[in-house]
Design an enzyme around this catalytic site. Structure first.
Site, mmCIF file in Angstrom:
data_model
loop_
_atom_site.group_PDB
_atom_site.id
_atom_site.type_symbol
_atom_site.label_atom_id
_atom_site.label_comp_id
_atom_site.label_asym_id
_atom_site.label_seq_id
_atom_site.Cartn_x
_atom_site.Cartn_y
_atom_site.Cartn_z
ATOM 1 N N SER A 1 0.817 -1.209 0.000
ATOM 2 C CA SER A 1 0.000 0.000 0.000
ATOM 3 C C SER A 1 0.855 1.265 0.000
ATOM 4 O O SER A 1 1.601 1.517 -0.936
ATOM 5 C CB SER A 1 -0.959 -0.041 1.193
ATOM 6 O OG SER A 1 -1.957 0.943 1.079
ATOM 7 N N LYS B 1 -0.719 -3.901 -3.353
ATOM 8 C CA LYS B 1 -1.990 -3.316 -2.949
ATOM 9 C C LYS B 1 -1.974 -1.855 -3.374
ATOM 10 O O LYS B 1 -1.377 -1.011 -2.736
ATOM 11 C CB LYS B 1 -2.178 -3.454 -1.438
ATOM 12 C CG LYS B 1 -3.616 -3.240 -0.957
ATOM 13 C CD LYS B 1 -3.913 -1.812 -0.598
ATOM 14 C CE LYS B 1 -5.286 -1.655 0.028
ATOM 15 N NZ LYS B 1 -5.620 -0.250 0.330
#
Length: 455
Positions: free
Chosen positions: A369, A394
């Site tokens: 992320s 992600k």
């Protein structure tokens, strides 16, 4: 987030290190109050962005209790407009009884306005409208059942990141406050073409709310500094400071309300995620500044800047940024795509890099992320090489919306890609090296990258 834990032994750098503890920085996991349907749409552009400006750290320029309130009369404008605004303001502040059906419909509207299908193709306007009709034709006798319906409704989207938050879970999002005083800001373009800085989210009973700041207020100045023309990111930085110190905010209540100077005491709740130390290599002839960033929270940016400056002062000529096992948090987005082209966004650094020394970024399969965004930003701007394992992959953006009963929903509203427009989600980022390279190789790699970038 569940990921497989694989061991990594990329360097021999020990785990012990010095810690710093500094003031909070902006960490903007957007919390918005969604009492009306189109509030979801208005909040979209703020999704998971503006938290940590690594452009200020590494990237190249091409790629951070009122004793005597002062009350002033607003400038003259249409009296009819003011009276209408006052009626709207009073209506918004009047206590409302929130029905169970209303809570479900709020959640439905947020998804309808903001959700982006990330590849499972379970969402369409037609099927989502049918779901609303089916749900609201059933009895919802309790708040617990309303919450269960929202959970099932969101689960039907097939997106593991779009989910429901109980009131208790939602309250924990306060640690992602972008300002350090419990509010979120947004630049709002008015009908007359003026760009105003508005308070679009407030932590209930947080420092700003308790001092008298209200949702919808326009921010005019911070500590006497006029914020006209400044971005929400810049103003959030002005609001930050050491725990228990005070910041004075001049706000205008509503479109036609009074102007008031409000003193707010900062309250620090996050712990530093940065560990750092100076390493000696080449028989003590070369100094390397090692920094480990465990997560992106409200202290990440300032503490990392502090660590870098201290390591520079100690003589570091190279830097290692360790993002292994960092599952993310909040980071300013390099480039985003969403359901609407108007929400595509490219972020450009507005300051020179803090350091120009070669950087190695350590990554593994649990680098996810926000960590992937930082790693790719440094890499694609030829500021660092990546060492380790392919990252998790992600690359989705979530925004957090508050419902009227204090619960909330996290909704995937877009995805981010690298500065070179590579899609991270599901792919991850392949490192340049599997094992720790020689610093001479790092310099050569970055030099070649820079030449290719310049054409």
């Amino acid at each position: 987030m569940r990921v497989l834990a694989l061991s990594s032994s990329l360097t021999t750098l020990p785990s012990s290190s010095s810690e710093t503890s500094k003031p909070p920085i902006l960490c903007n996991f957007i919390i918005t109050h969604n009492n009306i349907a189109n509030c979801a749409k208005k909040s979209l552009t703020l999704a998971l962005s503006g938290a940590l400006s690594f452009g200020l750290l590494f990237s190249s320029p091409c790629s951070i209790a009122l004793e005597s309130p002062t009350i002033q009369s607003p400038s003259s404008s249409s009296s009819e407009l003011c009276r209408e605004d006052e009626r709207v303001a009073k209506a918004e502040t009047r206590p409302e009884v929130v029905t169970n059906e209303g809570i479900v419909e709020e959640a439905w509207e947020i998804v309808n306005e903001s959700f982006i299908d990330t590849g499972r193709h379970r969402w369409s306007p037609q099927t989502w409208l049918q779901k609303k009709e089916d749900i609201l034709n059933t009895s919802i006798p309790t708040r617990s059942k309303a919450h269960d319906i929202i959970r099932r409704m969101l689960a039907s989207l097939g997106d593991p990141y779009t989910r429901f938050l109980s009131p208790e879970e939602f309250s924990k999002m306060a640690r992602y406050d972008m300002s350090g005083i419990g509010l979120n800001l947004r630049e709002v373009l008015e009908d007359d073409g003026d760009l105003k800085l508005k308070v679009i989210g407030l932590l209930l009973d947080g420092p700003a709310h308790s001092a008298g700041v209200r949702q919808g207020d326009e921010v005019l100045a911070v500590n006497g500094v006029d914020v006209g023309g400044k971005s929400a990111f810049e103003v959030s930085s002005l609001l930050q400071g050491p725990n228990e110190t005070f910041v004075t905010i001049k706000v205008k209540h509503g479109n036609c309300g009074p102007i008031q100077s409000i003193e707010v005491q900062r309250q620090l709740v996050a712990r530093t995620p940065v560990l750092y130390r100076l390493e000696q290599i080449d028989n003590g002839t070369t100094s390397v500044g090692y920094m480990r960033l465990k997560e992106f929270n409200a202290l990440a940016r300032k503490d990392l800047v502090t660590a870098m400056k201290r390591l520079q002062d100690m003589g570091a000529s190279y830097f290692v940024l360790d993002l292994r096992d960092n599952l993310g948090g909040l980071v300013q987005i390099i480039y985003t795509t969403g359901r609407d082209s108007q929400y595509q966004n490219t972020i450009v650094a507005d300051a020179a890099p803090l350091i120009t020394a070669p950087v190695i970024v350590l990554v593994n399969n649990k680098t996810a992320s926000a960590s992937e965004i930082v790693a790719s930003s440094l890499h694609d701007n030829c500021r660092a090489v990546l060492v380790g394992e392919r990252t998790y992959g992600k690359g989705l953006i979530q925004s957090v919306f508050e419902l009227s009963d204090g619960s909330g929903v996290v909704v995937t509203v877009g995805k981010y890609v690298t500065p070179n427009h590579r899609d991270i989600n599901g792919n991850g980022i392949e490192p340049d090296y599997r094992n720790f390279p020689a610093w001479g190789d790092v310099k050569q790699h970055l030099s070649k990258c820079g030449k290719l970038q310049q054409g």
